[in-house]
Structure formats: C-alpha cells, structure tokens
Design a protein around this motif. Structure first.
Motif, short mmCIF file in Angstrom:
data_model
loop_
_atom_site.label_atom_id
_atom_site.label_comp_id
_atom_site.label_asym_id
_atom_site.label_seq_id
_atom_site.Cartn_x
_atom_site.Cartn_y
_atom_site.Cartn_z
N TYR A 1 55.71 92.46 63.28
CA TYR A 1 55.40 91.40 62.33
C TYR A 1 56.09 90.14 62.80
O TYR A 1 57.32 90.11 62.97
CB TYR A 1 55.86 91.74 60.91
CG TYR A 1 55.65 90.55 59.99
CD1 TYR A 1 54.36 90.20 59.59
CD2 TYR A 1 56.71 89.74 59.59
CE1 TYR A 1 54.15 89.08 58.80
CE2 TYR A 1 56.50 88.62 58.80
CZ TYR A 1 55.22 88.30 58.40
OH TYR A 1 55.00 87.18 57.63
N GLU B 1 56.16 86.17 61.75
CA GLU B 1 55.71 85.21 60.75
C GLU B 1 54.96 84.06 61.42
O GLU B 1 55.41 83.51 62.42
CB GLU B 1 56.92 84.68 59.98
CG GLU B 1 56.55 83.88 58.76
CD GLU B 1 57.72 83.60 57.83
OE1 GLU B 1 57.50 82.91 56.81
OE2 GLU B 1 58.84 84.07 58.12
N CYS C 1 51.96 84.49 62.72
CA CYS C 1 50.96 85.08 63.63
C CYS C 1 50.11 86.12 62.92
O CYS C 1 49.51 87.00 63.57
CB CYS C 1 51.65 85.72 64.83
SG CYS C 1 52.47 84.54 65.92
N GLU C 2 50.03 86.03 61.61
CA GLU C 2 49.35 87.08 60.85
C GLU C 2 47.89 87.26 61.25
O GLU C 2 47.41 88.41 61.34
CB GLU C 2 49.45 86.78 59.35
CG GLU C 2 50.84 86.97 58.76
CD GLU C 2 51.76 85.76 58.92
OE1 GLU C 2 52.88 85.80 58.38
OE2 GLU C 2 51.35 84.78 59.59
N GLU C 3 47.18 86.19 61.49
CA GLU C 3 45.76 86.32 61.84
C GLU C 3 45.58 87.04 63.17
O GLU C 3 44.69 87.90 63.32
CB GLU C 3 45.09 84.95 61.90
CG GLU C 3 44.92 84.30 60.53
CD GLU C 3 44.14 83.01 60.61
OE1 GLU C 3 43.60 82.68 61.70
OE2 GLU C 3 44.06 82.29 59.58
N GLU D 1 46.41 90.76 62.67
CA GLU D 1 45.34 91.45 61.96
C GLU D 1 44.15 91.73 62.88
O GLU D 1 43.55 92.80 62.81
CB GLU D 1 44.89 90.63 60.76
CG GLU D 1 43.85 91.35 59.91
CD GLU D 1 43.53 90.63 58.62
OE1 GLU D 1 42.99 91.28 57.71
OE2 GLU D 1 43.79 89.41 58.53
N LYS E 1 57.89 90.33 53.84
CA LYS E 1 56.60 89.70 54.13
C LYS E 1 55.70 90.65 54.91
O LYS E 1 54.48 90.69 54.69
CB LYS E 1 56.82 88.40 54.91
CG LYS E 1 57.41 87.29 54.04
CD LYS E 1 57.76 86.06 54.85
CE LYS E 1 58.29 84.95 53.95
NZ LYS E 1 58.82 83.79 54.71
N ALA E 2 56.28 91.43 55.83
CA ALA E 2 55.49 92.42 56.57
C ALA E 2 54.87 93.43 55.62
O ALA E 2 53.69 93.79 55.75
CB ALA E 2 56.37 93.12 57.60
N THR F 1 51.60 92.29 53.87
CA THR F 1 50.41 91.92 54.64
C THR F 1 49.26 92.92 54.46
O THR F 1 48.10 92.56 54.62
CB THR F 1 50.71 91.84 56.14
OG1 THR F 1 51.16 93.13 56.60
CG2 THR F 1 51.75 90.77 56.43
N PHE G 1 48.89 95.29 56.60
CA PHE G 1 48.54 95.66 57.96
C PHE G 1 49.04 97.05 58.35
O PHE G 1 48.48 97.67 59.25
CB PHE G 1 49.12 94.67 58.97
CG PHE G 1 48.65 93.25 58.84
CD1 PHE G 1 47.50 92.93 58.15
CD2 PHE G 1 49.39 92.23 59.43
CE1 PHE G 1 47.08 91.61 58.04
CE2 PHE G 1 48.98 90.91 59.33
CZ PHE G 1 47.82 90.60 58.63
#
Length: 268
Positions: A89, A91, A93-95, A98, A148-149, A152, A154
C-alpha cells in the motif's frame, strides 16, 4: 494442516530460489498449502535510480503469475499451491495498485506497508532515515497508512502489521492506541492479519505482531494466517512451529486460508 502463506523468490531481486524450488521444498517439509506471494513492482519510485533489487520489474509480473499458476496445476495432489501477491500500500498510488490487483486471478493479496513516502522502513539500508526523526510521529504515520490500506478493499489480509518495529527503533511513549486503532480498522473492513514469524531473525527478535497485539486481535475476532516470509527456499516454514505454539497459547484454534479471494478457516 501445515501452511505457509508468505514467501519471496528470485524475481523480487532480494531473494533467491525459483518458484519451483519453493514448491519442491514445500513438499519436502510437508506443507499442505504453500502461498507464493512475491512483491508487487515498484510504482512510486524509479527502479533505476532507487535502491537496487527492491521488487520484480513490471514486465516480470505476468510471467510470475503464469509460472505460479502452472506450478499450481503441475503439483496438484502433492501440495496445494496458492498464488498471491504482496501488494504494497502506497498512499497516492491507489489507482495503480488497484489495476494490478484486478488484472490477475489471485488466490489472495497481502496488504503491507513498507513505504512512508520514498522511505522503505523495512530496508536495512535505509535505517539512517530514523536519525533526527520523532519516532512517535513515524509510528503514527505508519499506522495511519495501515488504516488507509484496510479501507481500500484491495486486500485479503494485512501483512506484518507492526513491522515498523523491525529494527528496534521504538518511541518512548505508548504505541498501544496506534496499534489498536490499526486492528480496529482490520476488523471494521473484514480483513485478516498474519503472524509473520520472520521477526525472530530481525533485530527486534519478536514476531509480527507482538503477543499483545495477537491477544487484542483474538478479542476483536480477527482471523489470522501465518507465514515465514522466507526469502530463500531453506527458510520456508522457518519458525512456524513456534508461531503455532504462540497462537495456541494466546487462544487461537484456527487459521485463515485463501483461494480465489475467498477466505476459509481451518483447524490447526
């Protein structure tokens, strides 16, 4: 049931051994289930200018997945191979994270926090980054990233949830509220955690997480799996007997397993 869900291989650059060598070693030591879970490629730093040998190159990812699933089929009946990814994870770079996770039919994805910005807090070459920092602030930033992870969606479980302690840099104050808030986030998002035995060979000389956090996880009803975090075939299963004994002492009676992103509990 003898399982090991956290392993790394030659593609990541800082481990040795092919995937097949791990599978053969797993059969040799009597594993029922073996999780292949190499590191996700780096996303937010340039591999050419960052510290070398941190993760597999992006072009190797499809080859890793193909080989892992081929081995799953080849050794069916001898060992149950589960194909996973340690999906850092990061922060911001979430897109990108995913897209990688959705692109392949993983059995499971581990959510691990290694990076605070461009600082890999798990890399022994970067311990100088602790110099002059407020350790409590670092711990707060780390556990904020863990929370936060969890949110998500994910991941299937959180890896080495208190790895921030790896090199023995600890604040003078009480980090219990930070740890418990992270565990509450795990529970609230329906995730599991792992007991990562590799901490016993690290400077902290303690598994990830601590006994106290394990007891809190049991109290919260959080499922748990185990892994050696082996980076060489001969370390596959290392300290997992001690891990199972610790879990029994704490009060756990089952372990989480994963296939096709679905969790199943088994007695151990």
């Amino acid at each position: 049931m003898n399982i090991d869900y956290h392993t790394h291989h030659v593609r990541c650059g800082h481990a040795v051994g092919t995937l097949e060598e791990y599978v053969k070693r797993g059969i040799e030591i009597g594993l029922d289930q073996l999780g292949l879970s190499d590191h996700m490629p780096l996303l937010h730093v340039d591999p050419a200018t960052y510290y070398p040998e941190m993760a597999m190159p992006m072009e190797e990812l499809p080859r890793y997945v193909e080989e892992a699933f081929n081995l799953k089929a080849k050794y069916k009946g001898q060992i149950d191979v589960r194909v996973g990814l340690e999906g850092d994870y990061i922060e911001g770079c979430e897109e990108q994270i995913e897209r990688i996770i959705r692109a392949y039919p993983w059995d499971y994805v581990i959510g691990s926090v290694h990076f605070l910005g461009t600082w890999d807090i798990s890399d022994f070459r970067q311990t100088h980054e602790w110099e002059g920092r407020d350790r409590m602030a670092v711990y707060a930033q780390y556990y904020d990233a863990v929370r936060k992870a969890c949110a998500t969606g994910f991941y299937d479980y959180i890896g080495h949830i208190d790895v921030i302690k790896r090199f023995g840099f600890k604040p003078e104050g009480d980090v219990t509220p930070l740890e418990d808030a992270a565990l509450e986030a795990v529970r609230a998002n329906g995730l599991a955690i792992e007991l990562n035995a590799s901490g016993l060979r690290m400077p902290v000389a303690e598994m990830f997480p601590s006994r106290r956090m394990l007891s809190k996880a049991l109290e919260l009803g959080i499922p748990l799996t185990i892994g050696s975090d082996a980076h060489q075939p001969e370390r596959l299963g290392q300290y997992l007997e001690e891990a199972r004994e610790l879990l029994k002492e704490v009060g756990f009676t089952q372990l989480a397993t994963f296939e096709g992103r679905k969790r199943a509990m088994i007695d151990f």
